[in-house]
Design a protein around this motif. Structure first.
Motif, mmCIF file in Angstrom:
data_model
loop_
_atom_site.group_PDB
_atom_site.id
_atom_site.type_symbol
_atom_site.label_atom_id
_atom_site.label_comp_id
_atom_site.label_asym_id
_atom_site.label_seq_id
_atom_site.Cartn_x
_atom_site.Cartn_y
_atom_site.Cartn_z
ATOM 1 N N ARG A 105 0.829 -1.221 0.000
ATOM 2 C CA ARG A 105 0.000 0.000 0.000
ATOM 3 C C ARG A 105 0.851 1.253 0.000
ATOM 4 N NH1 ARG A 105 -4.097 -1.458 3.830
ATOM 5 N NH2 ARG A 105 -4.195 0.671 4.607
ATOM 6 N N ALA A 106 1.982 1.205 0.711
ATOM 7 C CA ALA A 106 2.820 2.404 0.828
ATOM 8 C C ALA A 106 3.643 2.662 -0.434
ATOM 9 C CB ALA A 106 3.747 2.279 2.042
ATOM 10 N N PHE A 107 3.966 1.619 -1.191
ATOM 11 C CA PHE A 107 4.914 1.804 -2.296
ATOM 12 C C PHE A 107 4.379 1.525 -3.699
ATOM 13 C CE2 PHE A 107 7.744 1.970 1.254
ATOM 14 C CZ PHE A 107 8.691 2.902 0.840
ATOM 15 N N LEU A 108 3.201 0.931 -3.800
ATOM 16 C CA LEU A 108 2.720 0.565 -5.134
ATOM 17 C C LEU A 108 1.485 1.361 -5.519
ATOM 18 C CD1 LEU A 108 2.916 -3.348 -4.898
ATOM 19 C CD2 LEU A 108 4.612 -1.796 -5.915
ATOM 20 N N GLN A 109 1.399 1.671 -6.805
ATOM 21 C CA GLN A 109 0.146 2.177 -7.370
ATOM 22 C C GLN A 109 -0.084 1.435 -8.683
ATOM 23 O OE1 GLN A 109 0.449 6.381 -8.422
ATOM 24 N NE2 GLN A 109 2.602 6.332 -7.857
ATOM 25 N N PRO A 110 -1.273 1.563 -9.265
ATOM 26 C CA PRO A 110 -1.592 0.710 -10.412
ATOM 27 C C PRO A 110 -0.592 0.803 -11.578
ATOM 28 C CG PRO A 110 -3.600 1.663 -9.540
ATOM 29 C CD PRO A 110 -2.474 2.291 -8.768
ATOM 30 N N ALA A 111 0.109 1.927 -11.698
ATOM 31 C CA ALA A 111 1.062 2.053 -12.813
ATOM 32 C C ALA A 111 2.354 1.272 -12.571
ATOM 33 C CB ALA A 111 1.391 3.533 -13.034
ATOM 34 N N ASN A 112 2.525 0.696 -11.378
ATOM 35 C CA ASN A 112 3.779 0.033 -11.031
ATOM 36 C C ASN A 112 3.732 -1.479 -11.276
ATOM 37 O OD1 ASN A 112 3.941 2.201 -8.190
ATOM 38 N ND2 ASN A 112 5.012 2.448 -10.122
ATOM 39 N N ALA A 153 14.364 -9.171 -14.283
ATOM 40 C CA ALA A 153 12.928 -8.932 -14.495
ATOM 41 C C ALA A 153 12.485 -7.550 -14.018
ATOM 42 C CB ALA A 153 12.122 -10.018 -13.777
ATOM 43 N N VAL A 154 13.340 -6.898 -13.227
ATOM 44 C CA VAL A 154 12.977 -5.577 -12.687
ATOM 45 C C VAL A 154 12.860 -4.563 -13.832
ATOM 46 C CG1 VAL A 154 13.851 -3.639 -11.284
ATOM 47 C CG2 VAL A 154 13.951 -5.986 -10.398
ATOM 48 N N GLN A 155 11.713 -3.861 -13.848
ATOM 49 C CA GLN A 155 11.443 -2.863 -14.897
ATOM 50 C C GLN A 155 11.595 -1.448 -14.318
ATOM 51 O OE1 GLN A 155 10.261 -4.211 -18.062
ATOM 52 N NE2 GLN A 155 11.005 -6.011 -16.955
ATOM 53 N N ASP A 156 11.494 -0.445 -15.184
ATOM 54 C CA ASP A 156 11.558 0.948 -14.709
ATOM 55 C C ASP A 156 10.433 1.245 -13.718
ATOM 56 O OD1 ASP A 156 13.752 1.420 -16.247
ATOM 57 O OD2 ASP A 156 12.639 2.365 -17.899
ATOM 58 N N PHE A 182 22.523 -9.543 -4.484
ATOM 59 C CA PHE A 182 21.252 -9.252 -5.161
ATOM 60 C C PHE A 182 20.694 -7.897 -4.714
ATOM 61 C CE2 PHE A 182 16.544 -9.666 -4.900
ATOM 62 C CZ PHE A 182 16.261 -9.774 -6.257
ATOM 63 N N ILE A 183 20.667 -7.676 -3.412
ATOM 64 C CA ILE A 183 20.128 -6.416 -2.878
ATOM 65 C C ILE A 183 20.973 -5.240 -3.361
ATOM 66 C CG2 ILE A 183 19.681 -5.102 -0.757
ATOM 67 C CD1 ILE A 183 19.285 -7.918 0.622
ATOM 68 N N ALA A 184 22.297 -5.414 -3.316
ATOM 69 C CA ALA A 184 23.204 -4.321 -3.694
ATOM 70 C C ALA A 184 23.048 -3.947 -5.159
ATOM 71 C CB ALA A 184 24.650 -4.731 -3.407
ATOM 72 N N ALA A 185 22.694 -4.925 -5.996
ATOM 73 C CA ALA A 185 22.635 -4.682 -7.444
ATOM 74 C C ALA A 185 21.300 -4.071 -7.888
ATOM 75 C CB ALA A 185 22.877 -5.988 -8.191
ATOM 76 N N LEU A 186 20.297 -4.079 -7.014
ATOM 77 C CA LEU A 186 18.994 -3.548 -7.435
ATOM 78 C C LEU A 186 18.990 -2.021 -7.438
ATOM 79 C CD1 LEU A 186 16.497 -5.931 -5.606
ATOM 80 C CD2 LEU A 186 16.926 -5.788 -8.060
ATOM 81 N N PRO A 187 18.213 -1.408 -8.334
ATOM 82 C CA PRO A 187 18.128 0.050 -8.360
ATOM 83 C C PRO A 187 17.590 0.593 -7.031
ATOM 84 C CG PRO A 187 16.899 -0.932 -10.206
ATOM 85 C CD PRO A 187 17.349 -2.049 -9.335
#
Ligand SMILES: *Cc1c(COP(=O)(O)O)cnc(C)c1O
Length: 370
Positions: A105-112, A153-156, A182-187
């Protein structure tokens, strides 16, 4: 016009969560005595509620007319000492399922979009879909998370990646160095929700010092629970630890009194009951050895597990499950997790494990070739 038709299509498309069957329901359905039924379906603690937690629960009964402490001061203080984090880094939940939902709820909206693995915990797709945002399920590798594929798989528009370590229902585990890479490499704009519900069942030398990662990665959120080794599944209490900014956002979207007085008191007491936690851990080590020896004897494949449960292959899982239910043994069918030929069993007491293995032997014998 039907009022239900106006609900968003992504809500109407949600497949209901399939919980483990309650003992009372099986008793009603099959005319069995509740006392003769064993439930090894939801990874609960076979030792029950710790004596210290029971005493704490009794002590709050007289105060139940009052609202709970909405900030959970005492539990947060206990967790803060236990984990060596600031109280402002903590979010308490009505089970860790609640904090998983708060993160969405705090980080996602329908465009994500949000990324999670095939065969991972069913609550991730549920909370993502409830927002109407896109879920990206990444194929598993050897039943576990394929971290390289998940990173790719991570998108913009991706804002959350969910990882369960160990994972439920497969019991697979990711080594600390691989996880941190893995954590360090994520945007930086992707929140990593690392679900450590079974952390306390890991051998101590396998446990990641994930708390220390929080200093380096403000986009990391750890979730843990009192439902498993702490034996409080029925009270519903879990928590998240993250950077103070992330914790603040989750706290803003939660209900003011999302954790009740009994749960707050019981969790603080359970956290302190080291003898009970050790006993639970040791029972699980012995029970895991008993279960896997049983599967080998029955020549059934199983996925080596780092949790308090094992997933094993029976072929016609529906038929075997039905035979087990008739014998008063509740395990968990996991077709909904993309594993239709497998069942998941929770490690119980030695007597429960023995009874389960005997019933399983009859069940696979009687359903073989069917
Ligand atoms: C059991 C479990 C939880 C805990 O859920 P609660 O809501 O705290 O009871 C969280 N994540 C996973 C992967 C689990 O299996």
């Amino acid at each position: 016009m039907n009022i239900c038709d106006v609900a968003p299509s992504y809500i109407r498309a949600i497949a209901p969560y399939q919980p483990g069957k309650p003992i009372s329901e099986l008793a009603r359905e099959f005319g069995l005595q509740e006392a003769n039924i064993i439930k090894l379906a939801s990874n609960e603690n076979p030792l029950g509620v710790s004596p210290k937690a029971q005493a704490a629960i009794r002590a709050v009964l007289d105060g139940l007319a009052l609202y709970p402490d909405g900030n959970g001061f005492e539990l947060k203080q206990a967790l803060s000492r236990h984990l060596k984090v600031g109280m402002d880094q903590l979010v308490l939940g009505n089970g860790s399922n609640d904090v998983l939902e708060l993160a969405a709820r705090a980080f996602l909206q329908p465009a994500n979009s949000a990324v999670y693995a095939q065969h991972a915990f069913a609550v991730y797709p549920l909370v993502v879909q409830a927002i109407g945002c896109k879920g990206i399920e990444v194929p598993a590798k050897n039943f576990g998370h394929d971290l390289d594929a998940m990173a790719k798989a991570v998108q913009d528009d991706t804002r959350i990646v969910f990882v369960a370590n160990p994972n439920n229902p497969t019991g697979t585990w990711i080594a600390p160095d691989a996880m941190e890479r893995f954590i360090a490499a994520l945007p930086a704009q992707v929140l990593v929700v690392l679900d450590e519900a079974y952390n306390e069942y890991l051998r101590p030398e396998l446990r990641a010092d994930s708390i220390s990662w929080l200093k380096k990665y403000p986009n990391l959120l750890l979730t843990r629970t009192f439902s498993k080794v702490y034996g409080l599944a029925g009270l519903r209490v879990g928590y998240a630890v993250g950077s103070s900014g992330v914790a603040d956002l989750l706290n803003r979207v939660r209900q003011p009194f999302n954790v009740n007085s009994m749960s707050l008191a019981a969790a603080a007491a359970a956290l302190d009951d080291h003898a009970f936690v050790r006993k639970s851990y040791e029972l699980n080590v012995a029970g895991m050895a008993q279960m896997t020896a049983g599967f080998k004897q029955l020549r059934l494949d199983y996925i080596p597990s780092y949790g308090n449960f094992v997933t094993f292959k029976v072929g016609d899982a529906q038929a075997v499950n039905l035979a087990l239910l008739k014998a008063g043994v509740i395990v968990r069918p996991i077709a909904g997790y993309g594993l239709p030929q497998w069942l998941r069993v929770t490690i119980g007491t030695a007597a429960e494990n023995t009874r389960f293995l005997a019933s399983l032997k009859s069940a696979v014998g009687s359903t073989a070739g069917s």
